[in-house]
Design a protein around this motif. Structure first.
Motif, PDB file in Angstrom:
ATOM      1  N   GLU A 165       0.829  -1.214   0.000  1.00  0.00           N
ATOM      2  CA  GLU A 165       0.000   0.000   0.000  1.00  0.00           C
ATOM      3  C   GLU A 165       0.861   1.260   0.000  1.00  0.00           C
ATOM      4  N   THR A 166       1.894   1.259   0.851  1.00  0.00           N
ATOM      5  CA  THR A 166       2.720   2.465   0.988  1.00  0.00           C
ATOM      6  C   THR A 166       3.456   2.777  -0.307  1.00  0.00           C
ATOM      7  N   SER A 167       4.006   1.743  -0.956  1.00  0.00           N
ATOM      8  CA  SER A 167       4.778   2.009  -2.173  1.00  0.00           C
ATOM      9  C   SER A 167       3.870   2.540  -3.284  1.00  0.00           C
ATOM     10  N   THR A 168       2.641   2.020  -3.339  1.00  0.00           N
ATOM     11  CA  THR A 168       1.696   2.522  -4.339  1.00  0.00           C
ATOM     12  C   THR A 168       1.332   3.974  -4.048  1.00  0.00           C
ATOM     13  N   ARG A 169       1.124   4.266  -2.745  1.00  0.00           N
ATOM     14  CA  ARG A 169       0.799   5.635  -2.369  1.00  0.00           C
ATOM     15  C   ARG A 169       1.964   6.575  -2.714  1.00  0.00           C
ATOM     16  N   LEU A 170       3.190   6.112  -2.450  1.00  0.00           N
ATOM     17  CA  LEU A 170       4.372   6.915  -2.767  1.00  0.00           C
ATOM     18  C   LEU A 170       4.486   7.163  -4.272  1.00  0.00           C
ATOM     19  N   ALA A 171       4.120   6.154  -5.061  1.00  0.00           N
ATOM     20  CA  ALA A 171       4.186   6.300  -6.521  1.00  0.00           C
ATOM     21  C   ALA A 171       3.233   7.403  -6.982  1.00  0.00           C
ATOM     22  N   TRP A 172       1.985   7.355  -6.495  1.00  0.00           N
ATOM     23  CA  TRP A 172       1.013   8.397  -6.849  1.00  0.00           C
ATOM     24  C   TRP A 172       1.461   9.768  -6.348  1.00  0.00           C
ATOM     25  N   LEU A 173       2.046   9.752  -5.149  1.00  0.00           N
ATOM     26  CA  LEU A 173       2.509  10.999  -4.546  1.00  0.00           C
ATOM     27  C   LEU A 173       3.605  11.644  -5.395  1.00  0.00           C
ATOM     28  N   THR A 174       4.499  10.799  -5.949  1.00  0.00           N
ATOM     29  CA  THR A 174       5.575  11.300  -6.811  1.00  0.00           C
ATOM     30  C   THR A 174       4.988  12.035  -8.007  1.00  0.00           C
ATOM     31  N   LEU A 175       3.995  11.389  -8.645  1.00  0.00           N
ATOM     32  CA  LEU A 175       3.373  11.985  -9.822  1.00  0.00           C
ATOM     33  C   LEU A 175       2.656  13.279  -9.449  1.00  0.00           C
ATOM     34  N   ALA A 176       1.871  13.231  -8.350  1.00  0.00           N
ATOM     35  CA  ALA A 176       1.111  14.407  -7.926  1.00  0.00           C
ATOM     36  C   ALA A 176       2.051  15.559  -7.593  1.00  0.00           C
ATOM     37  N   ALA A 177       3.120  15.262  -6.835  1.00  0.00           N
ATOM     38  CA  ALA A 177       4.055  16.309  -6.427  1.00  0.00           C
ATOM     39  C   ALA A 177       4.733  16.941  -7.640  1.00  0.00           C
ATOM     40  N   SER A 178       5.087  16.120  -8.632  1.00  0.00           N
ATOM     41  CA  SER A 178       5.764  16.667  -9.811  1.00  0.00           C
ATOM     42  C   SER A 178       4.832  17.554 -10.621  1.00  0.00           C
ATOM     43  N   LEU A 179       3.574  17.118 -10.755  1.00  0.00           N
ATOM     44  CA  LEU A 179       2.610  17.920 -11.529  1.00  0.00           C
ATOM     45  C   LEU A 179       2.294  19.232 -10.818  1.00  0.00           C
ATOM     46  N   VAL A 180       2.071  19.152  -9.501  1.00  0.00           N
ATOM     47  CA  VAL A 180       1.755  20.359  -8.729  1.00  0.00           C
ATOM     48  C   VAL A 180       2.931  21.333  -8.756  1.00  0.00           C
ATOM     49  N   SER A 181       4.140  20.818  -8.563  1.00  0.00           N
ATOM     50  CA  SER A 181       5.323  21.694  -8.558  1.00  0.00           C
ATOM     51  C   SER A 181       5.515  22.387  -9.903  1.00  0.00           C
ATOM     52  N   THR A 182       5.321  21.621 -10.981  1.00  0.00           N
ATOM     53  CA  THR A 182       5.479  22.205 -12.315  1.00  0.00           C
ATOM     54  C   THR A 182       4.440  23.301 -12.542  1.00  0.00           C
ATOM     55  N   ALA A 183       3.185  22.988 -12.198  1.00  0.00           N
ATOM     56  CA  ALA A 183       2.110  23.962 -12.382  1.00  0.00           C
ATOM     57  C   ALA A 183       2.364  25.205 -11.531  1.00  0.00           C
ATOM     58  N   LEU A 184       2.787  24.968 -10.291  1.00  0.00           N
ATOM     59  CA  LEU A 184       3.032  26.072  -9.366  1.00  0.00           C
ATOM     60  C   LEU A 184       4.167  26.966  -9.855  1.00  0.00           C
ATOM     61  N   THR A 185       5.255  26.340 -10.309  1.00  0.00           N
ATOM     62  CA  THR A 185       6.417  27.089 -10.783  1.00  0.00           C
ATOM     63  C   THR A 185       6.035  28.004 -11.942  1.00  0.00           C
ATOM     64  N   TRP A 186       5.324  27.437 -12.912  1.00  0.00           N
ATOM     65  CA  TRP A 186       4.946  28.243 -14.076  1.00  0.00           C
ATOM     66  C   TRP A 186       3.872  29.258 -13.727  1.00  0.00           C
ATOM     67  N   ALA A 187       2.991  28.907 -12.788  1.00  0.00           N
ATOM     68  CA  ALA A 187       1.962  29.856 -12.371  1.00  0.00           C
ATOM     69  C   ALA A 187       2.605  31.061 -11.690  1.00  0.00           C
ATOM     70  N   ILE A 188       3.577  30.790 -10.820  1.00  0.00           N
ATOM     71  CA  ILE A 188       4.282  31.886 -10.147  1.00  0.00           C
ATOM     72  C   ILE A 188       4.944  32.779 -11.189  1.00  0.00           C
ATOM     73  N   TYR A 189       5.558  32.172 -12.179  1.00  0.00           N
ATOM     74  CA  TYR A 189       6.221  32.950 -13.220  1.00  0.00           C
ATOM     75  C   TYR A 189       5.217  33.805 -13.986  1.00  0.00           C
ATOM     76  N   VAL A 190       4.108  33.183 -14.402  1.00  0.00           N
ATOM     77  CA  VAL A 190       3.124  33.897 -15.219  1.00  0.00           C
ATOM     78  C   VAL A 190       2.484  35.036 -14.421  1.00  0.00           C
TER      79      VAL A 190
END
Lengths: 132, 127
Positions: free
Chosen positions: A104-129
């Motif tokens: 369960e934990t490894s699956t949760r970590l996998a989803w978390l990796t994807l979510a964190a990368s998408l949120v960070s990318t969106a946030l970075t570009w949003a801050i810039y824009v």
């Protein structure tokens, strides 16, 4: 002596295709793909530095290329690849300590990796824009 | 379990192949260093969008920018070399081709690091 004849197909070792897709598999492959993408992405970073050191004319060209819609697209992808590989690396550091490897934990970590990368990318570009 | 190795062997941690876990360990260590360094590089890149050539040179020439950027490229190049080396060894099975591609991988990473360091020094020392 006669050669033995194969009457049945020989069993083959199971490969990736026999397994049901899991988030951990997808993120493991994504970690390698983003790593390879960053490998070639670094060529862009260095090319930009060399252009900056080579004078205004070369810098203008690099600036034009990176500022084009294609350049922006590549940079957004680059940002995501970097964040995904970074968070994927952190996930490996967590595993290196011996924790988080349960089903369960490894699956949760996998989803978390994807979510964190998408949120960070969106946030970075949003801050810039928003700010610039 | 009683250790069969001498204390010196344990400290060196290299094992029978005289290489041990170096690849794994340097990947991890460089990865840790690259977390702050790559975030710094991203922040710097965003802060430089839209600046003209002279302004960019002025920023890149400052020690507080040039030093972490040099570390980013050099440590990044080694991290890249190790990671891609692993992929090459996974996917390329022919011995000759494998050796050639491994050499190209090393050459590519060295070239990137050298080009970036030279360019940054050129900018910093005002060519």
């Amino acid at each position: 002596m006669s050669q033995p004849t194969a009457t049945h197909a020989r069993p083959v070792s199971p490969h990736l295709t026999v397994y049901r897709w899991r988030p951990t598999m997808a993120m493991s492959i994504a970690h390698r793909i983003t790593g390879i993408a960053l490998y070639f992405g670094m060529l862009l970073v260095v090319a930009w530095l060399v252009a900056a050191a080579s004078g205004p004319a070369w810098f203008e060209r690099a600036d034009w290329l990176l500022g084009s819609w294609f350049g922006i697209l590549v940079l957004v992808g680059f940002t995501w690849a970097l964040f995904h590989h970074l968070f994927g690396g952190v996930r490996h550091y967590i595993w290196d300590t011996g924790v988080g490897m349960g089903k369960e934990t490894s699956t949760r970590l996998a989803w978390l990796t994807l979510a964190a990368s998408l949120v960070s990318t969106a946030l970075t570009w949003a801050i810039y824009v928003i700010w610039f | 379990m009683k250790a069969m190795r001498t204390p010196l062997r344990t400290v060196r941690g290299l094992g029978a192949a005289h290489e041990g876990t170096g690849h794994f360990w340097i990947t991890r260590i460089s990865g840790v260093a690259l977390i702050p360094l790559s975030l710094f590089a991203v922040g710097l890149a965003f802060s430089l969008i839209g600046r003209n050539h002279a302004e960019v040179l002025a920023v890149l020439g400052r020690p507080v920018v040039a030093v972490p950027l040099i570390l980013f490229v050099v440590i990044g190049a080694e991290h890249m070399r190790l990671g891609i080396q692993e992929s090459i060894m996974d996917y390329i099975h022919g011995d000759l081709l494998k050796v050639v591609v491994l050499m190209l991988n090393t050459a590519f990473c060295l070239l990137l690091a050298a080009a970036a360091v030279f360019s940054l020094l050129l900018i910093a020392f005002g060519a």
